[in-house]
Design a protein around this motif. Structure first.
Motif, mmCIF file in Angstrom:
data_model
loop_
_atom_site.group_PDB
_atom_site.id
_atom_site.type_symbol
_atom_site.label_atom_id
_atom_site.label_comp_id
_atom_site.label_asym_id
_atom_site.label_seq_id
_atom_site.Cartn_x
_atom_site.Cartn_y
_atom_site.Cartn_z
ATOM 1 N N ASP A 27 0.797 -1.494 -0.218
ATOM 2 C CA ASP A 27 -0.340 -0.081 0.226
ATOM 3 C C ASP A 27 0.682 1.170 -0.133
ATOM 4 N N TYR A 28 1.132 1.742 -1.131
ATOM 5 C CA TYR A 28 1.942 3.180 -1.114
ATOM 6 C C TYR A 28 1.333 4.366 -1.072
ATOM 7 N N LEU A 29 0.197 4.123 -0.426
ATOM 8 C CA LEU A 29 -0.971 5.384 -0.197
ATOM 9 C C LEU A 29 -0.671 5.690 1.249
ATOM 10 N N HIS A 30 -0.827 4.289 1.720
ATOM 11 C CA HIS A 30 -0.433 4.327 3.036
ATOM 12 C C HIS A 30 0.851 4.031 3.719
ATOM 13 N N GLY A 31 1.750 3.400 3.044
ATOM 14 C CA GLY A 31 2.947 3.367 3.260
ATOM 15 C C GLY A 31 3.230 2.436 4.244
ATOM 16 N N TYR A 32 2.716 1.064 3.832
ATOM 17 C CA TYR A 32 3.230 -0.245 4.316
ATOM 18 C C TYR A 32 2.956 -1.263 4.013
ATOM 19 N N ILE A 33 3.321 -2.526 4.387
ATOM 20 C CA ILE A 33 2.964 -4.253 3.328
ATOM 21 C C ILE A 33 2.498 -4.417 4.696
ATOM 22 N N ALA A 34 1.945 -5.941 3.878
ATOM 23 C CA ALA A 34 0.940 -6.091 4.948
ATOM 24 C C ALA A 34 1.214 -7.859 3.831
ATOM 25 N N THR A 35 1.140 -8.641 4.830
ATOM 26 C CA THR A 35 1.669 -10.272 4.582
ATOM 27 C C THR A 35 1.264 -11.090 5.105
ATOM 28 N N ARG A 36 -0.017 -11.622 4.446
ATOM 29 C CA ARG A 36 -1.079 -13.137 5.191
ATOM 30 C C ARG A 36 -0.427 -14.451 4.605
ATOM 31 N N LEU A 37 0.154 -15.396 5.241
ATOM 32 C CA LEU A 37 0.464 -16.321 5.675
ATOM 33 C C LEU A 37 -0.566 -17.060 5.978
ATOM 34 N N PHE A 38 -1.100 -18.075 4.698
ATOM 35 C CA PHE A 38 -2.017 -18.630 5.292
ATOM 36 C C PHE A 38 -1.844 -20.312 6.097
ATOM 37 N N ALA A 39 -0.668 -20.712 5.450
ATOM 38 C CA ALA A 39 0.050 -21.864 6.975
ATOM 39 C C ALA A 39 -0.427 -21.467 8.392
ATOM 40 N N ARG A 40 0.106 -20.066 8.346
ATOM 41 C CA ARG A 40 0.733 -19.800 9.625
ATOM 42 C C ARG A 40 -0.422 -18.922 10.274
ATOM 43 N N ASN A 41 -1.836 -18.915 9.878
ATOM 44 C CA ASN A 41 -3.179 -17.759 10.299
ATOM 45 C C ASN A 41 -2.270 -16.584 11.306
ATOM 46 N N ALA A 42 -2.004 -16.017 10.035
ATOM 47 C CA ALA A 42 -1.098 -15.284 10.313
ATOM 48 C C ALA A 42 -0.875 -13.563 9.866
ATOM 49 N N CYS A 43 -0.981 -12.232 10.477
ATOM 50 C CA CYS A 43 -0.523 -10.977 9.097
ATOM 51 C C CYS A 43 0.767 -10.222 9.698
ATOM 52 N N PHE A 44 1.682 -10.000 8.729
ATOM 53 C CA PHE A 44 2.851 -9.750 9.421
ATOM 54 C C PHE A 44 2.535 -8.283 8.293
ATOM 55 N N ILE A 45 2.786 -7.011 9.429
ATOM 56 C CA ILE A 45 3.052 -5.445 8.813
ATOM 57 C C ILE A 45 3.853 -4.887 8.634
ATOM 58 N N MET A 46 4.403 -4.768 8.318
ATOM 59 C CA MET A 46 6.042 -3.854 8.825
ATOM 60 C C MET A 46 5.641 -2.371 7.319
ATOM 61 N N LYS A 47 6.447 -1.485 7.802
ATOM 62 C CA LYS A 47 6.613 0.356 6.812
ATOM 63 C C LYS A 47 7.256 -0.263 5.617
ATOM 64 N N LEU A 48 6.897 0.863 4.996
ATOM 65 C CA LEU A 48 7.362 0.119 3.927
ATOM 66 C C LEU A 48 8.416 0.902 3.832
ATOM 67 N N ASP A 49 9.878 0.193 3.292
ATOM 68 C CA ASP A 49 11.073 1.419 3.162
ATOM 69 C C ASP A 49 11.489 1.614 1.778
ATOM 70 N N LYS A 50 11.154 3.281 1.256
ATOM 71 C CA LYS A 50 11.533 2.722 -0.266
ATOM 72 C C LYS A 50 12.871 2.196 -0.771
ATOM 73 N N GLU A 51 14.031 2.492 0.285
ATOM 74 C CA GLU A 51 15.235 2.127 0.312
ATOM 75 C C GLU A 51 15.629 0.813 -0.678
ATOM 76 N N TYR A 52 14.617 -0.282 -0.569
ATOM 77 C CA TYR A 52 14.594 -1.476 -1.035
ATOM 78 C C TYR A 52 12.947 -1.944 -1.545
ATOM 79 N N ILE A 53 12.711 -1.400 -1.496
ATOM 80 C CA ILE A 53 11.350 -1.633 -1.913
ATOM 81 C C ILE A 53 11.065 -0.172 -2.879
ATOM 82 N N PRO A 54 10.739 -0.695 -4.181
ATOM 83 C CA PRO A 54 10.730 -0.343 -5.295
ATOM 84 C C PRO A 54 9.275 0.288 -5.376
ATOM 85 N N ASP A 55 9.481 1.929 -6.895
ATOM 86 C CA ASP A 55 8.198 2.241 -6.195
ATOM 87 C C ASP A 55 7.104 1.582 -7.544
ATOM 88 N N LEU A 56 6.125 2.300 -7.177
ATOM 89 C CA LEU A 56 4.658 1.028 -8.114
ATOM 90 C C LEU A 56 5.015 1.852 -9.435
#
Length: 112
Positions: A27-56
């Motif tokens: 989500d480039y608008l809010h600046g976060y990345i979320a990953t839902r792992l179905f095997a673990r039934n969990a969601c991992f959220i991290m701040k979108l760091d533009k130094e490491y993540i390519p822009d849209l």
């Protein structure tokens, strides 16, 4: 599969691989990345760091390259390692911060 919504500034990535299946939202608008792992039934959220993540726009170009020239190596692969701490369930303030797409992906799951 990858879906890019330029109007909403969202990239949605679906990995279908049996027990290793996952959904990820950039989500480039809010600046976060979320990953839902179905095997673990969990969601991992991290701040979108533009130094490491390519822009849209770059993300779309890389996806096109990968699809059309799958034998060409690209140094722009992104790898993330999560070190989970304590989980918690999302509160209303979290969803305002993370945005509606991440809320729809993660609501009702433990957040890390």
């Amino acid at each position: 599969t990858m879906t890019i919504d330029n109007d909403k500034h969202i990239v949605d990535v679906h990995v279908r691989s049996g027990v290793y299946s996952s959904d990820t939202i950039f989500d480039y608008l809010h600046g976060y990345i979320a990953t839902r792992l179905f095997a673990r039934n969990a969601c991992f959220i991290m701040k979108l760091d533009k130094e490491y993540i390519p822009d849209l726009e770059e993300m779309g170009r890389l996806a096109f390259e990968r699809q059309t020239m799958s034998t060409v190596y690209s140094p722009n692969n992104v790898w993330v390692q999560f070190q989970s701490g304590h989980s918690r369930f999302g509160r209303m303030e979290d969803w305002v911060l993370y945005g509606k797409p991440i809320e729809q992906l993660c609501i009702g799951l433990p957040l890390y």
